[in-house]
Design a protein around this motif. Structure first.
Motif, PDB file in Angstrom:
ATOM      1  N   LEU A  46      61.702  85.639 -54.034  1.00 24.12           N
ATOM      2  CA  LEU A  46      60.390  84.989 -54.053  1.00 24.12           C
ATOM      3  C   LEU A  46      60.509  83.480 -53.877  1.00 24.12           C
ATOM      4  O   LEU A  46      59.693  82.860 -53.194  1.00 24.12           O
ATOM      5  N   HIS A  47      61.528  82.895 -54.477  1.00 18.58           N
ATOM      6  CA  HIS A  47      61.749  81.455 -54.345  1.00 18.58           C
ATOM      7  C   HIS A  47      62.043  81.097 -52.883  1.00 18.58           C
ATOM      8  O   HIS A  47      61.484  80.140 -52.348  1.00 18.58           O
TER       9      HIS A  47
ATOM     10  N   LYS B 224      63.453  87.147 -58.283  1.00 18.73           N
ATOM     11  CA  LYS B 224      63.119  85.725 -58.430  1.00 18.73           C
ATOM     12  C   LYS B 224      63.696  84.907 -57.280  1.00 18.73           C
ATOM     13  O   LYS B 224      63.037  84.029 -56.726  1.00 18.73           O
TER      14      LYS B 224
END
Length: 118
Positions: free
Chosen positions: A33-34, A30
């Protein structure tokens, strides 16, 4: 935290065997990807000329299109921030990764999309 716990265990409590001490693979994915999404969005900034108006704020004569969308298109847009290091201000901009469009204007939903369907 682990280093500090070895130097002075009375000040910093750290348990390397605790479940919350190490991020999970999902947490790492996460975060990656952020960061990638923010990097891509920052490469598609709206024109900076549209940002400065006569009072040093946002320009009222913007070339940015005020986005009026269908309700399902609204969720394609992401909110990102741009920091002007010269002024020390942070501005919000909107980016659509599907179309590579960005704007300083907040996207809105069209009134026809809000009306009940007959």
């Amino acid at each position: 935290a682990h280093f500090m716990s070895t130097i002075c265990p009375c000040i910093c409590k750290f348990d390397p065997n605790a479940d919350d001490a190490i991020p999970t693979e999902e947490d790492l994915a996460k975060t990656a990807l952020h960061k990638i999404g923010n990097r891509i969005a920052s490469q598609h900034l709206p024109p900076l000329e549209e940002l400065d108006g006569p009072q040093g704020g946002r320009n009222n004569n913007k070339k940015s299109v005020k986005l009026v969308l269908n309700s399902d298109e609204l969720f394609d847009w992401e909110v990102h921030q741009y920091t002007d290091e010269k002024k020390g201000k942070t501005y919000r901009f909107y980016y659509n990764p599907k179309t590579d469009e960005s704007t300083w204007q907040k996207p809105t939903i069209s009134s026809s999309a809000l009306s009940p369907k007959k």
